[in-house]
Write a protein that holds these residues in place. Sequence first.
Motif, PDB file in Angstrom:
ATOM      1  N   ALA A  94     -12.105  28.450  17.240  1.00  0.00           N
ATOM      2  CA  ALA A  94     -13.228  28.754  16.359  1.00  0.00           C
ATOM      3  C   ALA A  94     -12.787  29.123  14.953  1.00  0.00           C
ATOM      4  CB  ALA A  94     -14.076  29.880  16.957  1.00  0.00           C
ATOM      5  N   SER A  95     -11.591  29.707  14.809  1.00  0.00           N
ATOM      6  CA  SER A  95     -11.132  30.155  13.492  1.00  0.00           C
ATOM      7  C   SER A  95     -10.190  29.167  12.815  1.00  0.00           C
ATOM      8  CB  SER A  95     -10.438  31.514  13.613  1.00  0.00           C
ATOM      9  OG  SER A  95      -9.304  31.411  14.460  1.00  0.00           O
ATOM     10  N   SER A  96      -9.940  28.018  13.452  1.00  0.00           N
ATOM     11  CA  SER A  96      -8.957  27.070  12.910  1.00  0.00           C
ATOM     12  C   SER A  96      -9.311  26.626  11.497  1.00  0.00           C
ATOM     13  CB  SER A  96      -8.856  25.838  13.819  1.00  0.00           C
ATOM     14  OG  SER A  96      -8.383  26.184  15.084  1.00  0.00           O
ATOM     15  N   LYS A  97     -10.567  26.251  11.283  1.00  0.00           N
ATOM     16  CA  LYS A  97     -10.961  25.763   9.960  1.00  0.00           C
ATOM     17  C   LYS A  97     -10.907  26.878   8.939  1.00  0.00           C
ATOM     18  CE  LYS A  97     -12.141  22.620   7.075  1.00  0.00           C
ATOM     19  NZ  LYS A  97     -11.196  21.540   6.737  1.00  0.00           N
ATOM     20  N   GLN A  98     -11.316  28.065   9.324  1.00  0.00           N
ATOM     21  CA  GLN A  98     -11.261  29.195   8.405  1.00  0.00           C
ATOM     22  C   GLN A  98      -9.824  29.458   7.968  1.00  0.00           C
ATOM     23  OE1 GLN A  98     -13.026  32.739   9.992  1.00  0.00           O
ATOM     24  NE2 GLN A  98     -12.787  33.906   8.108  1.00  0.00           N
ATOM     25  N   GLN A  99      -8.879  29.372   8.905  1.00  0.00           N
ATOM     26  CA  GLN A  99      -7.481  29.583   8.572  1.00  0.00           C
ATOM     27  C   GLN A  99      -6.946  28.460   7.694  1.00  0.00           C
ATOM     28  OE1 GLN A  99      -5.423  30.167  12.278  1.00  0.00           O
ATOM     29  NE2 GLN A  99      -6.766  31.855  12.901  1.00  0.00           N
ATOM     30  N   GLN A 100      -7.416  27.230   7.943  1.00  0.00           N
ATOM     31  CA  GLN A 100      -6.963  26.108   7.120  1.00  0.00           C
ATOM     32  C   GLN A 100      -7.458  26.255   5.683  1.00  0.00           C
ATOM     33  OE1 GLN A 100      -8.899  22.309   7.138  1.00  0.00           O
ATOM     34  NE2 GLN A 100      -7.005  21.229   7.637  1.00  0.00           N
ATOM     35  N   PRO A 107     -10.701  20.450   0.538  1.00  0.00           N
ATOM     36  CA  PRO A 107     -10.487  21.370   1.662  1.00  0.00           C
ATOM     37  C   PRO A 107     -11.572  21.354   2.733  1.00  0.00           C
ATOM     38  CG  PRO A 107      -9.785  22.422  -0.354  1.00  0.00           C
ATOM     39  CD  PRO A 107     -10.368  21.088  -0.750  1.00  0.00           C
ATOM     40  N   ILE A 108     -12.842  21.340   2.365  1.00  0.00           N
ATOM     41  CA  ILE A 108     -13.901  21.393   3.369  1.00  0.00           C
ATOM     42  C   ILE A 108     -13.932  20.123   4.210  1.00  0.00           C
ATOM     43  CG2 ILE A 108     -15.699  20.447   1.862  1.00  0.00           C
ATOM     44  CD1 ILE A 108     -16.086  23.230   4.536  1.00  0.00           C
ATOM     45  N   ASN A 109     -13.409  19.034   3.686  1.00  0.00           N
ATOM     46  CA  ASN A 109     -13.418  17.760   4.410  1.00  0.00           C
ATOM     47  C   ASN A 109     -12.134  17.490   5.190  1.00  0.00           C
ATOM     48  OD1 ASN A 109     -16.007  16.990   3.439  1.00  0.00           O
ATOM     49  ND2 ASN A 109     -15.086  16.341   1.496  1.00  0.00           N
ATOM     50  N   ARG A 110     -11.119  18.276   4.964  1.00  0.00           N
ATOM     51  CA  ARG A 110      -9.832  18.025   5.617  1.00  0.00           C
ATOM     52  C   ARG A 110      -9.951  18.171   7.134  1.00  0.00           C
ATOM     53  NH1 ARG A 110      -4.711  18.446   3.078  1.00  0.00           N
ATOM     54  NH2 ARG A 110      -4.873  18.457   0.807  1.00  0.00           N
ATOM     55  N   PRO A 111      -9.452  17.207   7.880  1.00  0.00           N
ATOM     56  CA  PRO A 111      -9.429  17.365   9.339  1.00  0.00           C
ATOM     57  C   PRO A 111      -8.373  18.381   9.746  1.00  0.00           C
ATOM     58  CG  PRO A 111      -8.323  15.350   8.712  1.00  0.00           C
ATOM     59  CD  PRO A 111      -8.900  15.910   7.443  1.00  0.00           C
ATOM     60  N   LEU A 112      -8.561  18.965  10.911  1.00  0.00           N
ATOM     61  CA  LEU A 112      -7.513  19.804  11.487  1.00  0.00           C
ATOM     62  C   LEU A 112      -6.436  18.944  12.140  1.00  0.00           C
ATOM     63  CD1 LEU A 112      -9.712  22.623  13.038  1.00  0.00           C
ATOM     64  CD2 LEU A 112      -8.184  22.827  11.077  1.00  0.00           C
TER      65      LEU A 112
END
Length: 708
Positions: free
Chosen positions: A12-18, A383-388
Amino acid sequence: MNQVEQQGKPNASSKQQQLEPYTQSHANEELTTNQGVKVSNTDDSLKAGSRGPTLMEDFHFREKMTHFDHERIPERVVHARGFGVHGYFQCYESMAEYTKAKFLQDPSVQTPVFVRFSTVVGSRGSADTARDVRGFATKFYTEDGNYDLVANNIPVFFIQDAIKFPDMVHAIKPEPHNEIPQASAAHDTFWDFVTSHTETAHMIMWLLSDRAIPRSFRMMEGFGVNTFRFVNEQGKSRFVKFHWKPLLGIHSLVWDEAQKLAGKDPDYHRRDLWNVITEGNYPEFELGVQMLEEEQEFSFDFDILDPTKIWPEELVPVKRIGKMTLNRNVENFFAETEQVAFHPGHVVPGIDFSNDPLLQGRLFSYLDTQLLRLGGPNFAEIPINRPLAPVHNNQRDGFHRMTIDRGRVSYFPNHLQSNSPQPSANGYVHYAEKVEGKKVRERSQSFQDHYSQATLFWNSMTPTEKQHIIDAFYFEVGSVQDKSIRQRVVDMFNNVDGELANQIAQGVGATPPTTPGGTGVTASSPAVSVMNSVQSAKTRKVAILAEDGFNYQEVTQMIQALRTEGVKAEIISKNLGMITSADGLQLEVDKNYVTTGSIMYDAVYVAGGLQSINTLRTHGDAIHFINEAFKHCKTIGATNEGVDLLNASQIMGVTTAMPESQAQLVNELGVLTVRNISNITDFSNSFIQAVSQHRHWGREMQKGSVPG
């Protein structure tokens, strides 16, 4: 190496950390230029003398003005006004039987998401509550790459073939000669288009229903509209339609309320979503799918690939497969909400396309739009569009390239880098559908029925919902200046239902049909009626009217009871500041009549207290607050002397004959009153139950006698 490569699966926090490395705070920092040079003065430009000309050598002035002059990017052609939030998705069970999409396999995995809600027609500066379709776009940051579920809050569309999309948008947008009206379909060019394209009939029924004026983004469904495919590991394909089901149910505004909110608070839906997330009342939606086996493709009296048709839930049940929780607001609106790029062609293994002709066009248009709006092909690096998921390919250069690629190779195959990066054995493989046919410009005969499902929708409406649709026709078509177009609307919708056409004609000054119309369809689909939705008081807002001399015990008991059920209460008074109860205790006023109105609340409560009520009876704003809430069919409650304020208002048929000594709770059309009680526990329970019903529609027959 990014987080997915390090840990294997997102959480759940992966995108926030990225996003964290791209986020910065400027608190307690010294001002600099974009080059990091500290600035000593940002209030005065460099001049030749204090009254002399500005000098072009002032690099800080040039940079500051240049950046300002270039801050805007083209707004979206449609869905320009949007609002985005972060969250996560979890599936309930493995869907491996149906799809190999990894984010639908493990119930323990939380897949980060970013959701953008939007209106379709209006510009970025338009109001939230316009009658319109709402966008509901979700970006899943999965371990297999980004998957975009680009949805609307209405399950069908205006047109069957994407080649008509430019014509449709041109017609519904403000008319080009005067750029009027904004964010509205109530004008000649749109209805000229509608009556020239009868395939729009079903969509128009939805658009003029309560679905087009939702109470909040949190209380509307989302639909993928188009037909997609699930494909499992064995290569078996099934047709699928996607649904988002709000756990708070589907609830709407009334038209008069929506219009007033557009003036009083044009950011009503945005503010609502921001506030509930800030308060920790996280919106939740269940993801559902309708699935059909390939051999069922031609089993219905409609074409399953026709985007102007639903798959009735009574025929093809919705399987709920997971839940999305929205739990974090954005840090910066432009960087995230404005720059996010959705595209229905962003799919992952296990999800594929059908031959839906509207979908095929969307696969081109969305990508093409992003290239212009976000300045080139590297918008996926924002950044908002970057895949994990890790990104490795031979795409290089272009505007705004962020990645610094090492090495001398940017092609495949190659020997200098051992063919890296190379295709994967687990890569995306399109479903091997056999396609054959002559090249023709024509519609399938199976797409020719334009009215049966419009009739199905009409049959599914309650009398209240039908009246709302008729009233919407009165406003929309009544705003059309060309009388021949009005007549064409009547004639067109006579094909849907004869009585509907008669009602439209009566309200817009057209001639009723000479022969009864309709399709002969008698079936209905209860699932499309919002009156069958979930009822909950959670996250509703209640206005408490009070002045000095109010009953402290009643007010605090009500606030506590509401809070226990997840309902927010705000005290409304003539002036901001503190108000003092009859026994000398104080509470702070949340809003005054200038900064709010009944349209911003789901219900109204008036506590006792002789001095407070005597003051409120002299306030026209308080009387108007009650009248307007009654007109909009909202729950109204009053205890003890508070009942006298209702008697002083213009609401009809409630409490006026109640004796002074009566202590029995009365509930008449959602107006709850009781006198001579000291403990309001039973009253508050009944009040909260009434609030959960959303509106008391039986009151609409009386609203004409109540000024609003």
